[in-house]
Design a protein around this motif. Sequence first.
Motif, PDB file in Angstrom:
ATOM      1  N   ASN A  58      17.035  -8.966  12.048  1.00  0.00           N
ATOM      2  CA  ASN A  58      17.105  -8.660  10.698  1.00  0.00           C
ATOM      3  C   ASN A  58      15.580  -8.383  10.309  1.00  0.00           C
ATOM      4  O   ASN A  58      14.625  -8.999  10.701  1.00  0.00           O
ATOM      5  N   TYR A  59      15.517  -7.046   9.460  1.00  0.00           N
ATOM      6  CA  TYR A  59      14.066  -6.747   9.103  1.00  0.00           C
ATOM      7  C   TYR A  59      14.186  -6.390   7.596  1.00  0.00           C
ATOM      8  O   TYR A  59      14.867  -5.609   7.009  1.00  0.00           O
ATOM      9  N   ILE A  60      13.282  -7.058   6.876  1.00  0.00           N
ATOM     10  CA  ILE A  60      13.258  -7.052   5.482  1.00  0.00           C
ATOM     11  C   ILE A  60      11.853  -6.373   5.015  1.00  0.00           C
ATOM     12  O   ILE A  60      10.978  -6.604   5.539  1.00  0.00           O
ATOM     13  N   ILE A  61      11.935  -5.351   3.978  1.00  0.00           N
ATOM     14  CA  ILE A  61      11.001  -4.949   3.431  1.00  0.00           C
ATOM     15  C   ILE A  61      11.166  -4.952   1.917  1.00  0.00           C
ATOM     16  O   ILE A  61      12.172  -4.677   1.267  1.00  0.00           O
ATOM     17  N   PHE A  62      10.024  -6.000   1.511  1.00  0.00           N
ATOM     18  CA  PHE A  62      10.147  -6.224  -0.029  1.00  0.00           C
ATOM     19  C   PHE A  62       9.021  -5.654  -0.962  1.00  0.00           C
ATOM     20  O   PHE A  62       7.878  -5.823  -0.376  1.00  0.00           O
ATOM     21  N   GLU A  63       9.270  -5.008  -1.984  1.00  0.00           N
ATOM     22  CA  GLU A  63       8.267  -4.716  -2.792  1.00  0.00           C
ATOM     23  C   GLU A  63       7.802  -5.780  -3.848  1.00  0.00           C
ATOM     24  O   GLU A  63       8.801  -5.810  -4.776  1.00  0.00           O
ATOM     25  N   PRO A  64       7.044  -6.651  -4.104  1.00  0.00           N
ATOM     26  CA  PRO A  64       6.870  -7.603  -4.905  1.00  0.00           C
ATOM     27  C   PRO A  64       7.120  -7.161  -6.632  1.00  0.00           C
ATOM     28  O   PRO A  64       7.229  -8.012  -7.310  1.00  0.00           O
ATOM     29  N   GLU A  65       6.471  -6.122  -6.769  1.00  0.00           N
ATOM     30  CA  GLU A  65       5.988  -5.857  -8.141  1.00  0.00           C
ATOM     31  C   GLU A  65       7.298  -5.279  -8.883  1.00  0.00           C
ATOM     32  O   GLU A  65       7.839  -5.560  -9.763  1.00  0.00           O
ATOM     33  N   SER A  66       8.195  -4.494  -8.087  1.00  0.00           N
ATOM     34  CA  SER A  66       9.330  -4.138  -8.730  1.00  0.00           C
ATOM     35  C   SER A  66      10.661  -5.006  -8.187  1.00  0.00           C
ATOM     36  O   SER A  66      11.612  -5.100  -8.900  1.00  0.00           O
ATOM     37  N   ASP A 113       0.926  -1.141   0.013  1.00  0.00           N
ATOM     38  CA  ASP A 113       0.025   0.036   0.219  1.00  0.00           C
ATOM     39  C   ASP A 113       0.699   1.191  -0.147  1.00  0.00           C
ATOM     40  O   ASP A 113       2.107   1.131   0.112  1.00  0.00           O
ATOM     41  N   THR A 114       0.261   2.236   0.148  1.00  0.00           N
ATOM     42  CA  THR A 114       0.915   3.683  -0.009  1.00  0.00           C
ATOM     43  C   THR A 114       1.215   4.498   1.496  1.00  0.00           C
ATOM     44  O   THR A 114       1.772   5.432   1.345  1.00  0.00           O
ATOM     45  N   GLN A 115       0.672   3.583   2.356  1.00  0.00           N
ATOM     46  CA  GLN A 115       0.840   4.253   3.624  1.00  0.00           C
ATOM     47  C   GLN A 115       2.278   4.276   4.507  1.00  0.00           C
ATOM     48  O   GLN A 115       2.463   4.635   5.251  1.00  0.00           O
ATOM     49  N   GLU A 116       2.950   3.282   3.844  1.00  0.00           N
ATOM     50  CA  GLU A 116       4.204   2.955   4.294  1.00  0.00           C
ATOM     51  C   GLU A 116       4.367   2.553   5.825  1.00  0.00           C
ATOM     52  O   GLU A 116       5.222   3.071   6.386  1.00  0.00           O
ATOM     53  N   THR A 117       3.313   1.847   6.361  1.00  0.00           N
ATOM     54  CA  THR A 117       3.327   1.412   7.803  1.00  0.00           C
ATOM     55  C   THR A 117       4.523   0.803   7.908  1.00  0.00           C
ATOM     56  O   THR A 117       5.115   0.516   9.277  1.00  0.00           O
ATOM     57  N   GLU A 118       5.276  -0.118   7.237  1.00  0.00           N
ATOM     58  CA  GLU A 118       6.242  -0.759   7.409  1.00  0.00           C
ATOM     59  C   GLU A 118       7.652   0.185   8.016  1.00  0.00           C
ATOM     60  O   GLU A 118       8.614  -0.402   8.422  1.00  0.00           O
ATOM     61  N   PRO A 143      -0.471   2.799  19.964  1.00  0.00           N
ATOM     62  CA  PRO A 143       0.240   1.585  19.637  1.00  0.00           C
ATOM     63  C   PRO A 143       1.363   1.816  18.996  1.00  0.00           C
ATOM     64  O   PRO A 143       1.240   2.673  17.902  1.00  0.00           O
ATOM     65  N   PRO A 144       2.721   1.477  19.133  1.00  0.00           N
ATOM     66  CA  PRO A 144       3.754   1.751  18.316  1.00  0.00           C
ATOM     67  C   PRO A 144       3.571   1.296  17.000  1.00  0.00           C
ATOM     68  O   PRO A 144       2.761   0.375  16.723  1.00  0.00           O
ATOM     69  N   GLY A 145       4.397   1.840  15.866  1.00  0.00           N
ATOM     70  CA  GLY A 145       4.610   1.256  14.605  1.00  0.00           C
ATOM     71  C   GLY A 145       5.553   0.219  14.429  1.00  0.00           C
ATOM     72  O   GLY A 145       6.023  -0.336  15.447  1.00  0.00           O
ATOM     73  N   LYS A 146       5.285  -0.322  13.318  1.00  0.00           N
ATOM     74  CA  LYS A 146       5.862  -1.680  13.032  1.00  0.00           C
ATOM     75  C   LYS A 146       7.598  -1.495  13.318  1.00  0.00           C
ATOM     76  O   LYS A 146       8.019  -2.428  13.894  1.00  0.00           O
ATOM     77  N   TRP A 147       8.037  -0.366  12.621  1.00  0.00           N
ATOM     78  CA  TRP A 147       9.584  -0.307  12.586  1.00  0.00           C
ATOM     79  C   TRP A 147       9.880  -0.385  14.098  1.00  0.00           C
ATOM     80  O   TRP A 147      10.761  -0.907  14.417  1.00  0.00           O
ATOM     81  N   PHE A 148       9.347   0.511  14.827  1.00  0.00           N
ATOM     82  CA  PHE A 148       9.695   0.677  16.341  1.00  0.00           C
ATOM     83  C   PHE A 148       9.434  -0.439  17.097  1.00  0.00           C
ATOM     84  O   PHE A 148      10.314  -0.771  17.997  1.00  0.00           O
TER      85      PHE A 148
END
Length: 242
Positions: free
Chosen positions: A138-146, A110-115, A123-128
């Motif tokens: 290890n924290y991985i953020i993957f964009e499947p389309e690109s 999505d475009t909210q970039e909650t990751e 409640p704290p955000g995901k990254w926090f």
Amino acid sequence: MTVLTQDYKITWEKLPDDYKLPDDPVDNINQPALAAALTESLQLAGKIPANALATTNYGICATLNNKIVIKAPDWAFIAKINVNREEVIRSYTPQLQGDIPIIVMEFVSDTQETEYSIKATYPPGKWFFYERILKVPNYIIFEPESGSIETYRLDTTQEYILQEPDANQRYWIPEINLYLGVSQGTRENRTGKWLRWWDEQGNLLPWGTELAEQERQRTEQERQRAERLAAQLRAAGIEPED
């Protein structure tokens, strides 16, 4: 067990049996397939011990100032639990029920970039939550389309630092002695970019469909070899045995 971080008192408590977990659907149809592919190749390679958990959209809990926080990463790997699996069917509390996850992944959809949310208030955000509360290495953020991948690792200051890939565009995950990277492929009627595992020697950990294709090719090669041998024997005046 109680730990202080930021303005939070962190306790590791079992989720109450009557706690109603969120029943949100996954963000899109590709997320379960991406997660299943990661787990399957590990399983086939014998990389998931009996007391390990590879989870998909599954609640990982902590209690902050007596308030429960649950995050459900798109994929996570917990190397060791110290309770029966029946006790972690609904959710998992690190420290209390086993190890901190070795790795968590989020598939951007999505475009909210909650990751990337470093929101510290409840409640704290995901990254926090992953960085400061769970301290996942290890924290991985993957964009499947690109096919873009961001790999973050906790440094000595306990902050996530973006990692650079090696010459093969892969990232070494020392806790499981595997490389993580991106490869084009087709699985579950989806053709596109997939997160894949490679071993220390650079060998790709295959999916089940790939193993089946390898076996089919091996069988076909053996058949062709047998046909060539039979033809050579006949040319020499020898009738091969059935």
